[in-house]
Scaffold this active site. Structure first.
Site, PDB file in Angstrom:
ATOM      1  N   ASP A   1      11.860  -1.731  -5.908  1.00  0.00           N
ATOM      2  CA  ASP A   1      10.921  -2.023  -6.984  1.00  0.00           C
ATOM      3  C   ASP A   1      11.141  -1.088  -8.168  1.00  0.00           C
ATOM      4  O   ASP A   1      11.912  -0.128  -8.076  1.00  0.00           O
ATOM      5  CB  ASP A   1       9.478  -1.930  -6.467  1.00  0.00           C
TER       6      ASP A   1
ATOM      7  N   ASP B   1      -2.962   0.845   0.989  1.00  0.00           N
ATOM      8  CA  ASP B   1      -3.594  -0.484   1.035  1.00  0.00           C
ATOM      9  C   ASP B   1      -2.709  -1.512   1.744  1.00  0.00           C
ATOM     10  O   ASP B   1      -2.958  -2.709   1.682  1.00  0.00           O
ATOM     11  CB  ASP B   1      -3.953  -0.970  -0.381  1.00  0.00           C
TER      12      ASP B   1
ATOM     13  N   HIS C   1       0.506  -2.145   1.145  1.00  0.00           N
ATOM     14  CA  HIS C   1       1.610  -2.758   0.401  1.00  0.00           C
ATOM     15  C   HIS C   1       2.952  -2.244   0.891  1.00  0.00           C
ATOM     16  O   HIS C   1       3.074  -1.095   1.326  1.00  0.00           O
ATOM     17  CB  HIS C   1       1.455  -2.586  -1.121  1.00  0.00           C
TER      18      HIS C   1
ATOM     19  N   GLU D   1       1.369  -6.029  -3.415  1.00  0.00           N
ATOM     20  CA  GLU D   1      -0.023  -5.637  -3.216  1.00  0.00           C
ATOM     21  C   GLU D   1      -0.760  -6.701  -2.382  1.00  0.00           C
ATOM     22  O   GLU D   1      -0.263  -7.823  -2.213  1.00  0.00           O
ATOM     23  CB  GLU D   1      -0.694  -5.485  -4.587  1.00  0.00           C
TER      24      GLU D   1
HETATM   25  C1  GLP Z   1       4.801   3.279  -3.640  1.00  0.00           C
HETATM   26  C2  GLP Z   1       6.124   2.507  -3.529  1.00  0.00           C
HETATM   27  C3  GLP Z   1       6.378   2.025  -2.129  1.00  0.00           C
HETATM   28  C4  GLP Z   1       6.015   3.156  -1.173  1.00  0.00           C
HETATM   29  C5  GLP Z   1       4.534   3.372  -1.193  1.00  0.00           C
HETATM   30  C6  GLP Z   1       4.086   4.586  -0.393  1.00  0.00           C
HETATM   31  O1  GLP Z   1       3.931   2.848  -4.607  1.00  0.00           O
HETATM   32  N1  GLP Z   1       6.308   1.419  -4.441  1.00  0.00           N
HETATM   33  O2  GLP Z   1       7.735   1.636  -1.985  1.00  0.00           O
HETATM   34  O3  GLP Z   1       6.399   2.822   0.130  1.00  0.00           O
HETATM   35  O4  GLP Z   1       4.004   3.339  -2.478  1.00  0.00           O
HETATM   36  O5  GLP Z   1       4.409   5.771  -1.039  1.00  0.00           O
HETATM   37  P1  GLP Z   1       4.454   7.175  -0.315  1.00  0.00           P
HETATM   38  O6  GLP Z   1       5.623   7.147   0.584  1.00  0.00           O
HETATM   39  O7  GLP Z   1       4.605   8.178  -1.413  1.00  0.00           O
HETATM   40  O8  GLP Z   1       3.174   7.315   0.415  1.00  0.00           O
END
Ligand code: GLP
Length: 260
Positions: free
Chosen positions: A66, A135, A137, A142
């Site tokens: 992304d 959440d 995702h 989302e």
């Molecule tokens: C972000 C990314 C995801 C990631 C998630 C969790 O917004 N777009 O790819 O897996 O949120 O992030 P983290 O690993 O910092 O908790």
């Protein structure tokens, strides 16, 4: 879906071994790259293996999950720059072989279609590294995302913008509202998916991911339909799992020859 509950260093070794196996058997293998803090320890280990054991990414291809829409090219939080800093520049990975969705495209629809085509042309993703949001995702899909979605523009939830504000001087106003993300259908085509989650704040999302009903409200639940998905968890992230002792027993009795 295989669930492994272990201390972080062990999880990191498992993920790095799986990536190394891809690259040793197929030097031009395709690795799906995730941002966020969860995969960072895996990237550290891959960089170490490159330095000390000669693990090479010279022929590998990388596709990011992304990207934020509209962040300037040189913005440190632009995901393409994050991936360059956290992994690509620390190994021998040519810049041209790592791609992300183009969050600066003037024709967003075309950029998303082009990205799908590029993944297809590369032969698909061999191993996809994933994290999960609080959440539920995955990538930036989302809650409410179509379970068969493809790469497209999405609007981030307030929760995700709040969670990610820590990367933007703790200022939520600096966090973009839009992103481009591989869809759930796109991610599901990866041949092996390795999701890593740590910490208590992920416990509910992990419980839903592994044990909840498949629902667009918890987008990660679609991974229950994947034929080869490994979920790597520390104790805290696993703390709400109903069948935790079964997963632990299964892993402890796993034959040595069987990787993840
Ligand atoms: C972000 C990314 C995801 C990631 C998630 C969790 O917004 N777009 O790819 O897996 O949120 O992030 P983290 O690993 O910092 O908790």
């Amino acid at each position: 879906m295989e669930v492994v509950i272990a201390p972080l260093p062990e999880l990191v070794q498992l993920a790095a071994n799986a990536i190394e196996d891809v690259l040793r058997s197929k030097p031009d293998g395709v690795i799906g790259l995730a941002t966020g803090s969860s995969p960072l320890a895996i990237y550290d280990e891959l960089a170490r293996r490159h330095r000390e054991d000669g693990l090479s990414f010279a022929k590998a291809r990388g596709f990011m999950l992304d990207e934020y829409v509209g962040l300037p090219k040189d913005h440190p939080e632009r995901y393409r720059n994050v991936i360059e800093k956290e992994i690509a520049s620390r190994v021998d990975w040519p810049e041209s072989q790592v791609q992300g969705p183009n969050g600066l495209a003037t024709d967003i629809k075309q950029a998303c279609a082009d990205y799908e085509q590029a993944i297809k042309d590369a032969g698909g993703v061999d191993l996809q590294i994933l994290g999960i949001g609080t959440d539920g995702h995955i990538a930036f899909n989302e809650p409410g995302s179509s379970l068969t979605s493809r790469t497209r523009i999405k609007t981030l939830t307030a929760q995700t913008r709040e969670d990610n504000a820590r990367f933007f001087d703790d200022d939520i106003d600096q966090v973009p509202h839009h992103c481009l993300t591989q869809g759930l259908g796109t991610i599901m085509e990866a041949r092996h998916i390795v999701l890593i989650a740590t910490g208590k704040q992920k416990a509910e999302a992990v419980h839903q991911l592994v044990e909840g009903p498949i629902s667009a409200m918890w987008p990660g639940t679609i991974l229950q339909m994947h034929p080869h998905c490994t979920v790597l968890l520390d104790d805290a992230a696993a703390s709400r799992l109903q069948l935790a002792s079964y997963y632990r027993g299964t892993y402890n009795h796993k034959p040595d020859w069987q990787g993840i």
